[in-house]
Every structure is written in C-alpha cells, then in structure tokens.
Write an enzyme that holds these catalytic residues in place. Structure first.
Site, mmCIF file in Angstrom:
data_model
loop_
_atom_site.group_PDB
_atom_site.id
_atom_site.type_symbol
_atom_site.label_atom_id
_atom_site.label_comp_id
_atom_site.label_asym_id
_atom_site.label_seq_id
_atom_site.Cartn_x
_atom_site.Cartn_y
_atom_site.Cartn_z
ATOM 1 N N TYR A 84 12.562 9.259 -33.675
ATOM 2 C CA TYR A 84 12.849 8.585 -32.404
ATOM 3 C C TYR A 84 11.640 7.744 -31.989
ATOM 4 C CZ TYR A 84 15.637 8.205 -28.114
ATOM 5 O OH TYR A 84 16.434 7.755 -27.089
ATOM 6 N N ASN A 157 23.061 10.685 -19.575
ATOM 7 C CA ASN A 157 24.370 10.069 -19.804
ATOM 8 C C ASN A 157 24.986 9.407 -18.573
ATOM 9 O OD1 ASN A 157 24.355 10.755 -22.538
ATOM 10 N ND2 ASN A 157 25.175 12.784 -22.121
ATOM 11 N N VAL A 186 28.850 9.815 -22.819
ATOM 12 C CA VAL A 186 28.727 8.539 -22.105
ATOM 13 C C VAL A 186 30.093 7.881 -21.981
ATOM 14 C CG1 VAL A 186 27.776 6.202 -22.200
ATOM 15 C CG2 VAL A 186 26.323 8.165 -22.734
ATOM 16 N N ARG A 208 42.217 11.393 -35.862
ATOM 17 C CA ARG A 208 42.084 12.828 -36.165
ATOM 18 C C ARG A 208 43.444 13.466 -36.040
ATOM 19 N NH1 ARG A 208 37.748 13.291 -32.001
ATOM 20 N NH2 ARG A 208 37.722 11.075 -32.502
ATOM 21 N N GLY A 276 23.969 4.165 -32.488
ATOM 22 C CA GLY A 276 24.455 3.770 -33.802
ATOM 23 C C GLY A 276 24.871 4.974 -34.614
#
Length: 368
Positions: A84, A157, A186, A208, A276
């Site tokens: 990070y 969030n 989020v 799904r 991502g």
C-alpha cells in the site's frame, strides 16, 4: 538526643512512605494492553503477533482511548503486506478505522471528556489494540447516538461514497450514476446516498448462482437497476431513455468490466476510479476520449482527509452521514464481529475476499 533520634526516625518513615506512594502511583498509572504487531511486511497470518505492553496515564493534551471495534479493510491487509502507498514505520500496529471510548484525559485537554466516543482523525492509526494514548487533536468525537458498529465504519467507506458523489460532477435530482462493485461496502452506500439525494443508480455486479437474491437485496437498498457484467454490455437502458445516460461512473474493479461501463457514459461524463479489485488495468477506448470527451479521475480517501483534516466541509460530511445513519436512511453492509483473540479468522476472510460477498469482518477489541 532523643528529639534528634525521633526526628530522624520520622524523616525516614516519611521518605519510606513517599517511596511506597510513588510505587503505588506508578502501578496505578500503568495499564497492560494487548495489540497486534508486525515487525516486517508479509503474509498477515504469519507476521502478525499478539504483544503486551504497559502504558502510562495520559498527560498534558493526551487522551487514553479504549478501542472497541475495528473493521478489517482490504487496505489494512495491503499495508501489512507492504503493497500500500501509505505505510507506517515498523514495527507497527495495523488498523485504520474504528471506534473507541475515552477512559482518561490529561490536564490540558479541552473539548473531550471521559466517556466520549471517538474515531481516528487520520490514517495509519494503529487501532488493533485494546488501548493507547494519543494527542487529543488526533481523535474526533462522534455522537453516542450512532450505533457502535456503524461508528466503527464511519471513516472510510461512507466518506468515500459521499465524496465521490459530491466532488466530481454537479449532479442534480434525476441524474444517473453507474458503478461496478455494487455489492461492495462502498457500492451499497453509493446506492443509498443516491436514493437520499434523488439520483438514479445503476449497479454492475458479477454473475453468481444467487444473482436474483443479490439483485433484490440491492434494489431494496434503493438501486434503480442492477446488472451483471454480461447484461451491462447489451443493456438498452440509456438508448431507450428509460434512464438518462450516466454523468458519473464509479470504478473499483478495472479491466473489461470498467471499459464496458465507460461506453455508457454521457458526453462529457467522468469515471472516478477508487480501486482495482480485478488487478487488471483500465483500458480506455479512444472514441471515449475523442468523440465523447470522457474524463478519468482517481480518488483516494486518505489524500482527501489529509488535505481537509480541519475543514468545515469534513465536519459537515460527518454530521450529515451521522444523521443519515441515525435516521435509518443509511444502513451498514452485512457484518460479523470477530473476537480479538480470534483475529486470524477475520484476516483469513479478508485475504480470500473475491468481491462476491459484502460481509464486513470487524474485530471486537473488547473480547481479548
């Protein structure tokens, strides 16, 4: 002679008592705390270890915070792995988000009191511990009317969803926002804020077996449309004018998923990328740049917070979000509390996160 001996005896007695008092005071002024510590970057399961320390009572402008709950976020895992951009110096205690209670204050603290609930006032706070001392300016008081679980999730969030909807496009009621990762924490908050502010929202999710169940869940939160990755490629929602073409797209996936969303943006629209999860690059169609004047922006809540730490805008945001939660206009994502002593379960779940489940794992730091 007798008087001198008596005086000497009393003097020795007083010194002895003062020494004992100091020892007792020192014992009272220290407290044993547990924390999760890592001394090197790597696999969180391997590098995290439970440690025990003693801390002094707070002095001056310090406050002592007993941490209660702390979510395990993907960023926490990436920080421990050393992947990070924002990393604390080692050795370090992880945990960027949570809620605690002030249990002691220094003599110069103003505006905060014992019993106040607080959240971190910055990144890399090191919350995965039972207690710690901080400068009073480094914590922010939060209303005790907010549910503890919700309070523990407030910093990342909800603020991310709020800022992305406010800062990039001047949206009006009826305007459309499209996003991928619609079932993420989020994503669920974006759906609900769009409903509060009367924006239309279209959420893209991975297919799904229980897709209809997920669609129903997101629709119940206020989503106007929920599409799978295959469905978004062929949707006629915008061509047939059922919804206005989106002015704003929010991307946390990347790859082909994001490219398909770009194709639906209105002329002059903006895509904001804040994650991502697919680990695939964002491919931008040339036609989107030349013929549709699409813009691409990035957003990182950490940077926004550092820039706006003491701003009225930040205070207003927290006040608005708090009121939305108190009024039940916003709901937190599904969550599971994990006792501090079973932290490895929460870490393992976060490591295996594939974007298909919206369950948030929260460390219960009182269960140590």
């Amino acid at each position: 002679m007798f008087t001198g001996q008596l005086t000497l005896s009393i003097s020795r007695s007083v010194k002895s008592n003062l020494t004992n008092i100091r020892k007792i005071s020192a014992a009272i002024n220290t407290n044993c705390v547990k924390s999760l510590l890592y001394k090197e970057y790597g696999d969180p399961i391997k590098v995290l270890q439970v440690t025990t320390q003693t801390i002094q009572q707070p002095i001056g402008k310090q406050v002592s915070v007993k941490w209660l709950l702390s979510p395990v976020n993907p960023a926490d895992i990436n920080i421990i792995q050393g992947k990070y951009p924002s990393r604390p110096p080692l050795p370090a205690v992880p945990g960027n988000e949570g809620v605690g209670e002030i249990i002691a204050i220094g003599s110069d603290v103003q505006g905060l009191h014992v019993g106040d609930r607080v959240v971190p006032n910055g990144p890399n706070f090191g919350i995965w511990r039972t207690r710690a001392n901080y400068d009073s300016k480094d914590v922010m008081k939060i209303s005790s009317d907010i549910d503890l679980v919700i309070a523990s999730m407030m910093n990342v969030n909800p603020c991310t969803a709020y800022r992305m909807l406010k800062d990039f496009v001047p949206l009006k009621p009826g305007d459309t926002v499209i996003q991928n990762g619609g079932n993420s924490a989020v994503g669920q908050l974006v759906i609900q804020l769009c409903k509060i502010w009367n924006y239309k929202s279209v959420s893209v999710v991975r297919d799904r077996p229980n897709i209809q169940e997920l669609k129903n869940q997101l629709t119940s939160l206020g989503a106007d449309e929920v599409l799978t990755e295959e469905e978004v490629r062929n949707t006629q929602l915008f061509k047939n004018k059922k919804l206005l073409a989106p002015k704003l797209a929010l991307n946390c996936i990347g790859g082909q998923n994001a490219t398909e969303i770009v194709r639906h943006l209105a002329h002059g629209g903006i895509m904001v990328t804040y994650g991502g999860m697919s680990r695939e690059p964002l491919t931008i169609p040339i036609s989107a740049l030349i013929f549709k004047d699409i813009s691409f922006k990035g957003f990182w809540m950490t940077t926004w917070t550092k820039t706006n730490m003491d701003s009225q805008e930040r205070l207003d945001m927290f006040k608005n979000l708090a009121n939305f939660f108190i009024d039940k206009k916003l709901q937190p994502p599904p969550y599971k509390l994990v006792p501090f002593r079973e932290y490895q379960e929460a870490i393992a779940k976060a490591l295996s996160f594939d974007g298909r489940t919206g369950v948030k794992y929260i460390l219960d730091l009182t269960e140590s």
